[in-house]
Design an enzyme around this catalytic site. Structure first.
Site, PDB file in Angstrom:
ATOM      1  N   GLY A  71       0.826  -1.199   0.000  1.00  8.90           N
ATOM      2  CA  GLY A  71       0.000   0.000   0.000  1.00  8.90           C
ATOM      3  C   GLY A  71       0.862   1.250   0.000  1.00  8.90           C
ATOM      4  O   GLY A  71       0.507   2.262  -0.624  1.00  8.90           O
ATOM      5  N   THR A  72       1.990   1.200   0.683  1.00  8.60           N
ATOM      6  CA  THR A  72       2.911   2.337   0.717  1.00  8.60           C
ATOM      7  C   THR A  72       3.429   2.653  -0.678  1.00  8.60           C
ATOM      8  O   THR A  72       3.472   3.821  -1.095  1.00  8.60           O
ATOM      9  CB  THR A  72       4.095   2.044   1.661  1.00  8.60           C
ATOM     10  OG1 THR A  72       3.610   1.965   3.001  1.00  8.60           O
ATOM     11  CG2 THR A  72       5.152   3.139   1.581  1.00  8.60           C
ATOM     12  N   ASN A 151      -6.694   5.273   9.594  1.00  8.27           N
ATOM     13  CA  ASN A 151      -6.206   4.016  10.132  1.00  8.27           C
ATOM     14  C   ASN A 151      -6.027   4.032  11.643  1.00  8.27           C
ATOM     15  O   ASN A 151      -5.854   2.978  12.256  1.00  8.27           O
ATOM     16  CB  ASN A 151      -4.860   3.652   9.478  1.00  8.27           C
ATOM     17  CG  ASN A 151      -3.842   4.762   9.609  1.00  8.27           C
ATOM     18  OD1 ASN A 151      -4.052   5.874   9.127  1.00  8.27           O
ATOM     19  ND2 ASN A 151      -2.744   4.480  10.276  1.00  8.27           N
ATOM     20  N   GLN A 179      -7.046   1.132   4.315  1.00  7.82           N
ATOM     21  CA  GLN A 179      -7.778   0.676   5.499  1.00  7.82           C
ATOM     22  C   GLN A 179      -9.257   0.464   5.202  1.00  7.82           C
ATOM     23  O   GLN A 179      -9.935  -0.296   5.890  1.00  7.82           O
ATOM     24  CB  GLN A 179      -7.629   1.705   6.621  1.00  7.82           C
ATOM     25  CG  GLN A 179      -7.901   1.175   8.009  1.00  7.82           C
ATOM     26  CD  GLN A 179      -6.939   0.080   8.438  1.00  7.82           C
ATOM     27  OE1 GLN A 179      -7.363  -1.035   8.741  1.00  7.82           O
ATOM     28  NE2 GLN A 179      -5.653   0.378   8.467  1.00  7.82           N
ATOM     29  N   SER A 199      -4.243  -2.476  -0.359  1.00  8.87           N
ATOM     30  CA  SER A 199      -3.239  -3.424   0.119  1.00  8.87           C
ATOM     31  C   SER A 199      -3.928  -4.716   0.526  1.00  8.87           C
ATOM     32  O   SER A 199      -5.006  -4.695   1.123  1.00  8.87           O
ATOM     33  CB  SER A 199      -2.473  -2.845   1.310  1.00  8.87           C
ATOM     34  OG  SER A 199      -1.429  -3.712   1.700  1.00  8.87           O
ATOM     35  N   HIS A 201      -2.981  -7.134   2.705  1.00  6.62           N
ATOM     36  CA  HIS A 201      -2.884  -7.692   4.062  1.00  6.62           C
ATOM     37  C   HIS A 201      -3.856  -7.080   5.061  1.00  6.62           C
ATOM     38  O   HIS A 201      -3.858  -7.447   6.236  1.00  6.62           O
ATOM     39  CB  HIS A 201      -1.441  -7.599   4.581  1.00  6.62           C
ATOM     40  CG  HIS A 201      -1.012  -6.235   5.008  1.00  6.62           C
ATOM     41  ND1 HIS A 201      -0.847  -5.898   6.332  1.00  6.62           N
ATOM     42  CD2 HIS A 201      -0.693  -5.134   4.297  1.00  6.62           C
ATOM     43  CE1 HIS A 201      -0.444  -4.643   6.413  1.00  6.62           C
ATOM     44  NE2 HIS A 201      -0.346  -4.155   5.198  1.00  6.62           N
ATOM     45  N   THR A 237       9.165  -8.137 -11.984  1.00  4.57           N
ATOM     46  CA  THR A 237       8.474  -9.418 -12.086  1.00  4.57           C
ATOM     47  C   THR A 237       7.358  -9.466 -11.057  1.00  4.57           C
ATOM     48  O   THR A 237       7.588  -9.254  -9.861  1.00  4.57           O
ATOM     49  CB  THR A 237       9.451 -10.586 -11.860  1.00  4.57           C
ATOM     50  OG1 THR A 237      10.487 -10.514 -12.839  1.00  4.57           O
ATOM     51  CG2 THR A 237       8.736 -11.918 -11.973  1.00  4.57           C
ATOM     52  N   CYS A 327       3.283   1.389  11.289  1.00  6.80           N
ATOM     53  CA  CYS A 327       4.490   1.950  10.677  1.00  6.80           C
ATOM     54  C   CYS A 327       5.228   2.883  11.620  1.00  6.80           C
ATOM     55  O   CYS A 327       6.375   3.234  11.395  1.00  6.80           O
ATOM     56  CB  CYS A 327       4.133   2.684   9.384  1.00  6.80           C
ATOM     57  SG  CYS A 327       3.378   1.603   8.153  1.00  6.80           S
TER      58      CYS A 327
END
Length: 383
Positions: A71-72, A151, A179, A199, A201, A237, A327
């Site tokens: 996401g970053t 978040n 989020q 993202s 996760h 890749t 983070c």
């Protein structure tokens, strides 16, 4: 002692079905998606199927979805990419004071590169006013970036209203929806948004996989160079296994969307009710917007008890929570989000974020609330 995980806003456990969907691309179907032989074609088919699944989930064309490593990276690609692509129009960017650091630190770097950034304030609930955004717009404004749901405190932002302002003035609009993806219905065919970050996760998918929606008419200069992957927008890749896991997580969530939404709201309310029953008035304060909020995040302050002390004692009691963004969880600094909300020091210095997931249950909410009660009682007795 049962361990209770209440930090789903930081990351979520990968579902067994997601792991199962990923395994073939680590073992048998391990080809490079860019290779033209059979193994490569098999991996390419997996990428295409995943792109179709995720783009359908968020309501965009498959060609508008670019896979990233997080996401970053998605936030950075949006900000740096749009700033570079439209710099001939101007060098002014608008964002808010409560963005994730993936946006704020990117904006700081853009300032070093000669861009000007306006950081719009928020109210005491952590919500930005579209009027403030409108007042910040200048003739040389080229990009507006506002997160969908915060978040740390869970407050939702008026994305549609801000998006309309941007559309009326021909300004590129980016939304960090990392989020929000699993908790707010998103239809990019209807939302006035040009760029949106995701993202895997955050909804029981793997770490290390993200995505960026780029509307067909929007230009974004690549951050990376070296290949033609992702239509030359993100050369490297592709993480076939991770992307397949992302798509599987989306499929599972899409199937159970209503049930998950209802459960998150129920768990959040049970946690609040549990604290109300066990603590005296004034012993805790709920931070964030009372109605415009993500259902899985509950930010609570316990005045008189520092965040560090509460987190340490909760951890010893088997309850895993956080002080805010993962983070920055290694830092003892007060949350920039709570500072921006201009809350009293006793509130900002004692805030804890509880965040819930499908694996939690009512018994865990009661146990967590009891743990808080015990900790507060013990600490006040010692005091």
């Amino acid at each position: 002692m049962e361990l209770i995980y209440l930090d789903h806003a930081a990351t979520t456990p990968v579902l067994p079905e997601v792991v199962e969907a990923m395994l073939p691309y680590w073992t048998g179907a391990y080809g490079n998606p860019s290779s033209t032989h059979q193994a490569g074609r098999e991996a390419r088919m997996a990428l295409s199927a995943a792109r179709d699944r995720i783009s359908a989930f968020v309501g965009c064309a498959p060609s508008e979805l670019v896979f990233t490593g997080s996401g970053t990276e998605s936030d950075n690609m949006a900000l740096f990419g749009a700033a570079e692509a439209y710099r001939e129009r101007g060098r002014h960017i608008i964002t808010t004071q409560i963005e994730h650091h993936a946006v704020l630190h990117a904006c700081e770097r853009l300032e070093q590169l000669g861009y000007e950034v306006t950081y719009v304030p928020v109210d005491r609930f952590g919500q930005v006013s579209p009027n403030d955004v409108e007042e910040a717009i200048r003739p040389d404004t080229i990009l507006i970036s506002v997160m969908y749901g915060n978040n740390e405190v869970g407050t939702l932002q008026p994305i549609e209203a801000i998006g309309r302002l941007a559309r009326e003035r021909g300004i590129c609009f980016h939304v960090d929806a990392v989020q929000a993806l699993a908790h707010v219905p998103i239809n990019l065919r209807e939302l006035p948004v040009d760029l949106m970050s995701f993202s895997a996760h955050k909804l029981n998918g793997p770490k290390g996989v993200g995505a960026l929606y780029i509307a067909k008419n929007i230009r974004v200069t690549p951050l990376l160079y070296g290949g033609a992957q992702e239509r030359k927008r993100r050369p490297a890749t592709e993480n076939t296994a991770g992307i397949a896991g992302f798509a599987k997580a989306v499929e599972i969530f899409d199937r159970n969307r209503y049930e998950v939404q209802q459960k998150m709201e129920k768990l959040r309310q049970e946690m609040v009710t549990g604290l109300e029953r066990r603590l005296a008035p004034g012993q805790f304060v709920v931070n964030g917007h009372p109605t415009e909020k993500l259902p899985h995040i509950l930010n609570v302050s316990f005045p008189g008890i520092s965040t560090e002390t509460m987190l340490m004692n909760l951890d010893l009691a088997g309850v895993m929570a956080s002080s805010g963004s993962a983070c920055t969880s290694g830092s003892l600094e007060i949350s920039h989000v709570l500072k921006a909300m201009k809350l009293p020091d006793e509130v900002t210095q004692s805030a804890i974020r509880f965040s819930f997931g499908p694996g939690n249950d009512s018994g865990q909410m009661a146990a967590a609330a009891t743990a808080v009660e015990t900790i507060i009682s013990r600490l006040r007795t010692k005091g």
